[in-house]
Design an enzyme around this catalytic site. Structure first.
Site, mmCIF file in Angstrom:
data_model
loop_
_atom_site.group_PDB
_atom_site.id
_atom_site.type_symbol
_atom_site.label_atom_id
_atom_site.label_comp_id
_atom_site.label_asym_id
_atom_site.label_seq_id
_atom_site.Cartn_x
_atom_site.Cartn_y
_atom_site.Cartn_z
ATOM 1 N N TYR A 257 23.475 35.443 30.739
ATOM 2 C CA TYR A 257 23.012 36.769 30.314
ATOM 3 C C TYR A 257 22.939 37.751 31.479
ATOM 4 C CZ TYR A 257 21.700 34.556 25.864
ATOM 5 O OH TYR A 257 21.721 33.879 24.664
ATOM 6 N N LYS B 90 25.539 21.029 29.616
ATOM 7 C CA LYS B 90 26.911 20.768 29.140
ATOM 8 C C LYS B 90 27.681 20.277 30.360
ATOM 9 C CE LYS B 90 30.007 21.106 25.787
ATOM 10 N NZ LYS B 90 30.038 20.120 24.700
ATOM 11 N N ASP C 189 15.318 29.070 18.739
ATOM 12 C CA ASP C 189 15.316 29.619 17.376
ATOM 13 C C ASP C 189 15.618 28.535 16.344
ATOM 14 O OD1 ASP C 189 14.643 32.103 18.226
ATOM 15 O OD2 ASP C 189 16.299 33.150 17.251
ATOM 16 N N ASP D 251 25.361 20.348 22.530
ATOM 17 C CA ASP D 251 25.841 20.224 21.146
ATOM 18 C C ASP D 251 25.116 19.086 20.432
ATOM 19 O OD1 ASP D 251 27.110 18.739 23.099
ATOM 20 O OD2 ASP D 251 29.083 18.752 22.171
ATOM 21 N N ASP E 223 17.862 30.006 24.300
ATOM 22 C CA ASP E 223 17.791 31.087 23.314
ATOM 23 C C ASP E 223 18.154 30.528 21.940
ATOM 24 O OD1 ASP E 223 17.733 33.502 22.064
ATOM 25 O OD2 ASP E 223 19.477 34.348 23.079
#
Ligand code: NAD
Length: 370
Positions: free
Chosen positions: A147, A198, A258, A230, A254
């Site tokens: 980000y 990852k 959620d 994943d 992020d």
């Protein structure tokens, strides 16, 4: 018992903010009495309330108050129907929220997701998958990664062909400091950290895994496991009870926070903490419910105050190390729910023991249970 006075800025903001903040302060006052603590709480306007009071979403006096405070208890800001002509950068979500996050270098975001067994009906997973209860803490790095990494741009490479570039970048110290937050949080919980990365594809993932493993040596009482993001997303749906603390870089956190949040059944149950610098045994923090201003139910005594109240418990635990006082709030919330009290968002007519109550009644019950 502590003789220190904790100085707090209480910024209720807009919509349901003032209603739920009132209940959170009520509970804080109950804790103050029970544990002989002292809180110097100053309320100040922010968001549209700031614009109305002083022409700015984050008035100078409010910012000054925050700078002089030990922590910020925040409601929520933003009213989509208010003046659409105000430019984006002056609207509360940016001018207040993002500004405060930046001002106080809040690098760690903590999102606990707890499903109370009495609210099993509100969870999208089967009872079997809910097991003996879901209780996950997502620790998300908040100031690095994709980000914010540079270069970040969109450019033309040839006629009709554009290229967009985002850069994922982390340094050792950035990973170390968020890993310490996760391991310390795990020590206060079930002592397990699942580090999400990852590493099979990303250089960042390899460094993340190495640094987290090194930091883990300082916490021999905490079990560490690594999981690819994943698989982490899938496991949250298949067997969320396996997780205690999930440690994530910014973008993965992020998304996964959620996803995890959906398991709690309502936004009204979800507190959050954003932590900044530690000074001695105190950490500056910004505490807010995960939800927004809920304009659809504002001013009607319908909002669930639990997210705001649990944010107070997070503040006591993570900023001030007042674990007994924080536990007393958590227990009082559990008791209120066990006694059948429900605001509309967590009410089910199918539950014969449930009693629908308003914001104020829920706050009263929790304050009385502290
Ligand atoms: P929202 O979270 O305000 O509402 C979404 C739904 O959840 C609504 O139906 C609402 O009634 C319900 N809900 C939320 N909190 C609740 C609670 N405590 N009790 C019961 N029900 C609750 O999201 P939205 O409608 O997309 O956004 C409204 C405004 O809030 C927007 O201006 C948005 O930008 C702002 N917002 C602010 C923050 C923040 O200040 N951190 C976060 C999210 C959204």
């Amino acid at each position: 018992m502590s003789s220190k006075t904790f100085k707090l800025a209480a910024l209720a903001g807009d919509g349901i903010g003032p209603e739920v903040m009132r209940e959170a302060i009520k509970v804080l006052r109950a804790v103050e009495k029970r544990f002989s603590l002292q809180f110097d709480i100053t309320e100040a306007p922010v968001g549209w309330a700031g614009i109305d009071a002083a022409g700015k979403a984050l008035p100078d006096t409010t910012l000054e108050l925050c700078r002089k405070s030990d922590s910020i208890l925040f409601g929520s800001v933003g009213l989509p129907d208010r003046d659409p002509t105000i430019p984006k950068e002056e609207r509360p979500e940016r001018a207040a929220l993002l500004r405060l996050r930046k001002e106080f270098s809040l690098f760690a975001n903590l999102r606990p997701v707890k499903l109370y067994k009495q609210l099993a009906h509100a969870c999208p997973l089967s009872l079997e998958r809910q097991g003996n209860g879901i209780d996950v803490l997502v620790v998300r790095e908040l100031t690095g990664g994709m980000y914010f990494g540079q270069p970040k741009k969109t450019e033309q490479v040839s006629p009709g062909v554009m290229r967009a570039i985002d850069t994922m970048v982390y340094t050792t110290p950035e990973i170390e400091r968020i890993a310490h937050v996760a391991f310390k949080a795990a020590q206060l919980r079930r002592k397990k950290v699942t580090s999400i990365d990852k590493a099979n594809v990303l250089e960042n993932g390899v460094l993340w895994r190495d640094v987290v493993t090194t930091v883990s040596k300082h916490y021999p009482d905490v079990a560490l496991e690594h999981m690819f993001v994943d698989n982490g997303a899938m496991q949250l749906m298949l067997k969320p009870t396996q997780f205690d603390v999930m440690l994530c870089e910014n973008m993965f956190g992020d998304i996964l926070s959620d996803e995890a949040a959906a398991l709690a059944g309502s936004l009204g149950m979800l507190p959050s903490a954003s932590l900044g610098a530690t000074n001695g045994n105190q950490t500056f923090g910004f505490y807010e419910p995960a939800g927004g201003t809920a304009p659809d139910i504002a001013g009607k005594n319908l909002a669930n105050p639990i997210a705001q109240i649990l944010s107070v418990a997070l503040m006591l635990r993570y900023s001030f190390g007042l674990n007994d006082a924080a536990n007393a709030i958590d227990d009082a919330v559990t008791k209120a729910i066990a006694s059948g009290l429900r605001t509309g968002d967590i009410y089910s007519a199918a539950d014969a023991t449930a009693k629908k109550v308003g914001t104020r009644e829920m706050g009263d019950a929790i304050a009385a249970g502290v």
